[in-house]
Design a protein around this motif. Structure first.
Motif, short mmCIF file in Angstrom:
data_model
loop_
_atom_site.label_atom_id
_atom_site.label_comp_id
_atom_site.label_asym_id
_atom_site.label_seq_id
_atom_site.Cartn_x
_atom_site.Cartn_y
_atom_site.Cartn_z
N LEU A 108 -16.64 19.82 -16.56
CA LEU A 108 -16.00 21.21 -16.42
C LEU A 108 -16.36 21.89 -18.26
N SER A 112 -12.46 25.48 -18.25
CA SER A 112 -12.46 25.33 -17.03
C SER A 112 -10.81 24.47 -16.94
N HIS A 116 -7.09 24.77 -15.34
CA HIS A 116 -7.33 23.31 -14.33
C HIS A 116 -6.03 22.99 -14.99
#
Length: 510
Positions: A108, A112, A116
């Motif tokens: 990722l 991202s 998250h």
């Protein structure tokens, strides 16, 4: 409950001169929340380290999964130390644990990972900068980071989650958010081991209680079959009597009077403490309650108002003047502000008042010092009774006894205690309550600031309630009840509070 996830059998762990675990056996099943309780030194932390593989036991087995099952569940831990890297951010600490990050070409992006991390933190109702170093966020926020790291990215729902004192730095709604997550994890099939000194949390969250004493299992019972007092007796090994508030003298002189005091998060406060009484301060986080004791002592800067001790005005923001006026202050964080952990018990106990131990030319009378230290070690029941041992090597409860004893030694007229039993076991908590009672009996006026309503009701003669930086109510006599404290803290009427308690009890039963 579901199938067996963990079986511990005959576990024994020894250190030089100490058997920390002695034939410990228990099982944990899918969907079950098992509380492990006991005093400091009972073997709880050793058990966690044996389960985590940090310690290798001399005997016994730890088996994951049901017999014959293909593929064993995983074990995830939240340790007391939180095991976070201070110089790294929340995003980076979560990535170290594997949260939100894939390997290889599917790895990722930083954006991202950041998104998250925010989503995981948001599940706890928090929103803080996930790029800030861990050292710059609050203790409660650090706890949440450790929790979401342990919960994220499970390969199967029926894993084992071990929580070692996860609520030590959490309060109120933060605790409830954690409990909701833990219940959800258990409902999906996980087995949870929950270690806590807070017995009200044990009874509200867990299904079963495993009690350890001196490294042995002394009880393994369903929560429904034991009340709060029975739990204490199981942990300590004897019945505990209640404090005799009626024996405290009334109509004594006022030892501390504050008028129009403001500073830090306190907008205005007026109060009077009499000799021989135990007063309390209650309030939600941010109400001003967490600042008041430090403000009265001078550890925080007073902007307005007057404080008098035995009728004499006290200089603002001057702890030395407060000590000279026989004020004593036990801060909420003993490691940062309450003691010097690298120094010995002897040095910590005598540090605030060495003048009485000085002889000709300022020489310290070591023999007199050691006699006095031993007297206070016996008085507070310090274990082990070793005056030369560094304070950092003692349990939290014993450290707190030393912090309180060093002030009691000076025979204070006013004793200010901020979260005096935070992070200590039930045995040490009861010992601290007795020290508070003895200080009041000796004529000190005592003020206890605490987020624990049960504690305030148990030890205090009356409690002042703070809200939005001001004292808004005073409860005493029959009105001094947990429900009424909550109502005043939240600004609710009694009927609304009764409804909240009824709904909470229904949720616990469910």
């Amino acid at each position: 409950m579901g199938p067996r996830l963990l079986a511990v059998s005959g576990l024994r762990k020894e250190f030089p001169g100490l058997r920390a675990l002695d034939d410990v056996s228990f099982e944990l099943r899918s969907g079950e929340i098992l509380a492990v309780v006991g005093q400091n030194g009972s073997g709880k932390s050793t058990l966690v380290k044996c389960l985590a593989g940090v310690y290798r036991p001399e005997a016994g087995t730890v088996d994951l999964g049901a017999p014959g099952e293909a593929g064993a569940p995983e074990m995830h831990f939240i340790h007391q130390t939180r095991a976070l890297v201070p110089g790294l951010s929340t995003v980076e600490n979560l990535a170290l644990g594997g949260a939100g990050r894939e390997t290889g070409p599917l790895r990722l992006s930083k954006r991202s990972e950041r998104r998250h991390a925010r989503a995981l933190i948001g599940d706890f109702g928090l929103a803080f900068d996930v790029d800030r170093p861990i050292t710059e966020i609050s203790p409660a926020e650090r706890t949440v980071v450790a929790i979401v790291r342990a919960l994220d990215g499970w390969s199967r729902p029926d894993n084992v989650l071990v929580l070692d004192e996860p609520t030590a730095e959490l309060h109120g709604e933060e605790v409830e958010k954690l409990f909701r997550v833990v219940r959800q994890v258990a409902a999906k099939g996980a087995g949870v081991i929950f270690i806590s000194h807070r017995l009200d949390e044990v009874t509200s969250l867990s299904d079963r209680v495993l009690a350890l004493r001196d490294g042995r299992v002394v009880g393994d019972v369903p929560v429904a079959e034991c009340d709060h007092d029975q739990l204490i007796q199981l942990i300590v090994g004897e019945a505990i009597g209640s404090l005799d508030k009626a024996a405290r003298a009334e109509n004594r002189e006022v030892v501390l009077a504050a008028t129009g005091v403001a500073g830090a998060t306190v907008r205005r406060a007026a109060l009077r403490i009499k000799a021989g009484e135990v007063g309390g301060v209650s309030g939600l986080l941010g109400s001003g309650r967490e600042s008041l004791a430090g403000l009265l002592f001078g550890a925080r800067q007073r902007t307005t108002g007057t404080i008098e001790v035995l009728g004499k005005p006290l200089r603002a923001g001057d702890p030395a003047a407060s000590i000279a006026a026989r004020l004593a202050y036990v801060p909420p964080d003993r490691h940062a502000d309450g003691a010097v952990m690298e120094m010995s018990v002897r040095e910590n106990l005598t540090l605030p008042g060495l003048r009485s131990l000085r002889r000709a030319f300022g020489r310290l009378d070591r023999r007199a010092e050691l006699r006095e230290v031993r007297r206070w070690i016996d008085s507070v029941g310090l274990r082990p009774a070793e005056p030369g041992r560094r304070l950092e090597l003692f349990s939290g409860g014993n450290q707190q006894k030393v912090v309180i004893a060093k002030w009691l030694r000076l025979e204070p007229r006013v004793l200010l205690l901020d979260e005096p039993t935070q992070g200590v076991d039930v045995g040490a908590k009861l010992a601290i309550y007795e020290l508070i009672d003895r200080a009041a009996a000796a004529g000190a006026g005592v003020l206890v600031s605490s987020a624990d309503a049960k504690e305030l009701v148990e030890v205090c003669d009356r409690v002042l309630v703070m809200r939005e930086g001001a004292i808004v109510a005073e409860l005493n006599g029959d009105r001094l009840q947990e429900k009424r404290l909550l109502a005043e803290e939240l600004g609710l009427d009694a009927a609304h509070t009764e409804q909240l308690f009824d709904e909470n009890e229904e949720e616990i039963r469910a």
